[in-house]
Design a protein around this motif. Structure first.
Motif, mmCIF file in Angstrom:
data_model
loop_
_atom_site.group_PDB
_atom_site.id
_atom_site.type_symbol
_atom_site.label_atom_id
_atom_site.label_comp_id
_atom_site.label_asym_id
_atom_site.label_seq_id
_atom_site.Cartn_x
_atom_site.Cartn_y
_atom_site.Cartn_z
ATOM 1 N N GLU A 1 33.957 30.988 51.209
ATOM 2 C CA GLU A 1 32.970 31.943 50.707
ATOM 3 C C GLU A 1 33.534 33.363 50.678
ATOM 4 O OE1 GLU A 1 28.690 31.022 51.959
ATOM 5 O OE2 GLU A 1 29.926 29.868 53.371
ATOM 6 N N ALA A 2 34.342 33.707 51.657
ATOM 7 C CA ALA A 2 34.973 35.030 51.677
ATOM 8 C C ALA A 2 35.911 35.188 50.483
ATOM 9 C CB ALA A 2 35.733 35.232 52.983
ATOM 10 N N ARG A 3 36.691 34.151 50.188
ATOM 11 C CA ARG A 3 37.586 34.196 49.023
ATOM 12 C C ARG A 3 36.793 34.403 47.734
ATOM 13 N NH1 ARG A 3 41.222 29.580 51.319
ATOM 14 N NH2 ARG A 3 43.022 30.806 51.958
ATOM 15 N N ALA A 4 35.682 33.707 47.618
ATOM 16 C CA ALA A 4 34.861 33.828 46.414
ATOM 17 C C ALA A 4 34.350 35.263 46.245
ATOM 18 C CB ALA A 4 33.692 32.848 46.474
ATOM 19 N N LEU A 5 33.956 35.899 47.320
ATOM 20 C CA LEU A 5 33.507 37.289 47.229
ATOM 21 C C LEU A 5 34.658 38.229 46.905
ATOM 22 C CD1 LEU A 5 31.015 37.548 50.227
ATOM 23 C CD2 LEU A 5 30.468 37.520 47.788
ATOM 24 N N ALA A 6 35.803 37.980 47.512
ATOM 25 C CA ALA A 6 36.962 38.878 47.327
ATOM 26 C C ALA A 6 37.482 38.857 45.892
ATOM 27 C CB ALA A 6 38.079 38.493 48.300
ATOM 28 N N VAL A 7 37.324 37.761 45.208
ATOM 29 C CA VAL A 7 37.810 37.658 43.830
ATOM 30 C C VAL A 7 37.041 38.595 42.906
ATOM 31 C CG1 VAL A 7 37.870 36.104 41.830
ATOM 32 C CG2 VAL A 7 38.704 35.317 44.040
ATOM 33 N N TRP A 8 35.768 38.770 43.149
ATOM 34 C CA TRP A 8 34.909 39.502 42.219
ATOM 35 C C TRP A 8 34.493 40.883 42.693
ATOM 36 C CZ3 TRP A 8 35.291 37.559 37.710
ATOM 37 C CH2 TRP A 8 35.518 36.194 37.563
ATOM 38 N N GLN A 9 34.880 41.270 43.891
ATOM 39 C CA GLN A 9 34.412 42.543 44.412
ATOM 40 C C GLN A 9 35.553 43.335 45.033
ATOM 41 O OE1 GLN A 9 30.651 42.434 46.517
ATOM 42 N NE2 GLN A 9 30.503 40.268 46.049
ATOM 43 N N PHE A 10 35.534 44.637 44.816
ATOM 44 C CA PHE A 10 36.490 45.500 45.492
ATOM 45 C C PHE A 10 36.042 45.636 46.936
ATOM 46 C CE2 PHE A 10 38.296 49.307 47.131
ATOM 47 C CZ PHE A 10 39.580 49.257 46.652
ATOM 48 N N LEU A 11 36.985 45.488 47.869
ATOM 49 C CA LEU A 11 36.680 45.581 49.290
ATOM 50 C C LEU A 11 37.594 46.612 49.936
ATOM 51 C CD1 LEU A 11 36.512 41.758 49.959
ATOM 52 C CD2 LEU A 11 34.557 43.316 49.728
ATOM 53 N N ASP A 12 37.024 47.469 50.764
ATOM 54 C CA ASP A 12 37.805 48.463 51.492
ATOM 55 C C ASP A 12 38.245 47.940 52.851
ATOM 56 O OD1 ASP A 12 37.585 50.978 49.778
ATOM 57 O OD2 ASP A 12 35.490 50.331 49.943
ATOM 58 N N LEU A 13 37.388 47.143 53.475
ATOM 59 C CA LEU A 13 37.622 46.657 54.831
ATOM 60 C C LEU A 13 37.048 45.263 54.951
ATOM 61 C CD1 LEU A 13 38.367 47.224 57.883
ATOM 62 C CD2 LEU A 13 36.026 48.080 58.127
ATOM 63 N N ALA A 14 37.714 44.432 55.738
ATOM 64 C CA ALA A 14 37.173 43.115 56.075
ATOM 65 C C ALA A 14 37.161 42.988 57.588
ATOM 66 C CB ALA A 14 38.013 42.002 55.457
ATOM 67 N N VAL A 15 35.993 42.643 58.122
ATOM 68 C CA VAL A 15 35.847 42.366 59.547
ATOM 69 C C VAL A 15 35.775 40.854 59.650
ATOM 70 C CG1 VAL A 15 34.481 42.725 61.623
ATOM 71 C CG2 VAL A 15 34.622 44.542 59.897
ATOM 72 N N LEU A 16 36.810 40.261 60.256
ATOM 73 C CA LEU A 16 36.983 38.809 60.230
ATOM 74 C C LEU A 16 36.955 38.195 61.622
ATOM 75 C CD1 LEU A 16 40.099 38.729 57.852
ATOM 76 C CD2 LEU A 16 37.684 38.605 57.195
ATOM 77 N N ASP A 17 36.066 37.241 61.818
ATOM 78 C CA ASP A 17 36.130 36.395 63.006
ATOM 79 C C ASP A 17 37.365 35.524 62.817
ATOM 80 O OD1 ASP A 17 35.718 34.747 65.195
ATOM 81 O OD2 ASP A 17 33.876 33.848 64.417
ATOM 82 N N ILE A 18 38.154 35.353 63.839
ATOM 83 C CA ILE A 18 39.422 34.625 63.716
ATOM 84 C C ILE A 18 39.215 33.124 63.532
ATOM 85 C CG2 ILE A 18 41.523 33.965 64.967
ATOM 86 C CD1 ILE A 18 41.544 36.827 66.110
ATOM 87 N N ASN A 19 38.268 32.554 64.260
ATOM 88 C CA ASN A 19 38.069 31.108 64.227
ATOM 89 C C ASN A 19 36.678 30.818 63.681
ATOM 90 O OD1 ASN A 19 37.637 28.373 64.786
ATOM 91 N ND2 ASN A 19 38.841 28.460 66.661
ATOM 92 N N LEU A 20 36.642 30.253 62.491
ATOM 93 C CA LEU A 20 35.381 29.926 61.824
ATOM 94 C C LEU A 20 35.155 28.423 61.898
ATOM 95 C CD1 LEU A 20 35.996 32.165 58.708
ATOM 96 C CD2 LEU A 20 34.505 32.701 60.650
ATOM 97 N N ARG A 21 34.504 27.995 62.957
ATOM 98 C CA ARG A 21 34.241 26.569 63.186
ATOM 99 C C ARG A 21 35.503 25.734 63.038
ATOM 100 N NH1 ARG A 21 29.045 27.418 59.818
ATOM 101 N NH2 ARG A 21 27.703 28.217 61.438
ATOM 102 N N GLY A 22 36.562 26.182 63.662
ATOM 103 C CA GLY A 22 37.822 25.455 63.665
ATOM 104 C C GLY A 22 38.792 25.846 62.572
ATOM 105 N N GLU A 23 38.354 26.619 61.587
ATOM 106 C CA GLU A 23 39.247 27.078 60.524
ATOM 107 C C GLU A 23 39.705 28.503 60.838
ATOM 108 O OE1 GLU A 23 39.405 27.452 55.671
ATOM 109 O OE2 GLU A 23 37.455 27.500 56.651
#
Length: 123
Positions: free
Chosen positions: A45-67
């Motif tokens: 879902e993050a990739r899908a948003l990043a393709v279509w939107q300009f982003l200045d910052l991403a706050v990312l949880d490192i482990n997303l249910r094992g991914e």
């Protein structure tokens, strides 16, 4: 909006699989005049948003249910987004090739995001 258009406000992508934490993180940029994108709980879902939107910052949880989120970091960085890890575990566990990326261990003060935003302000 295409990834090439820069909006007037800073845009912060929030990627976290814990809904209450994600909501808290997403509210922080809004309180400081930025726009929250998401939150979303998966790399896909993050990739899908990043393709279509300009982003200045991403706050990312490192482990997303094992991914692990590390493959997304390269994509977002290539697109010009700054990265902050919101680690649900010890931030010291971040691999060496990502050690230069700021990492907040939980529990963290989401208002600390206010300290990051000014460095991203556009002229």
């Amino acid at each position: 909006m295409s990834g090439q258009e820069r909006p007037d406000r800073l845009r912060v992508l929030v990627v976290d699989d814990e809904c209450f934490v994600a909501d808290d993180i997403a509210r922080a940029p809004i309180r400081h005049g930025a726009e929250a994108v998401g939150p979303v709980p998966t790399v896909r879902e993050a990739r899908a948003l990043a393709v279509w939107q300009f982003l200045d910052l991403a706050v990312l949880d490192i482990n997303l249910r094992g991914e692990l989120v590390y493959p997304l970091v390269a994509e977002l960085t290539r697109r010009g987004a700054a990265i902050v890890f919101a680690a649900g575990h010890d931030a010291a566990a971040v691999p060496a090739d990502h050690e230069a990326t700021p990492a907040w261990s939980r529990p963290f003060d989401v208002n600390g995001l206010a300290g990051v935003l000014p460095s991203l302000r556009r002229a």
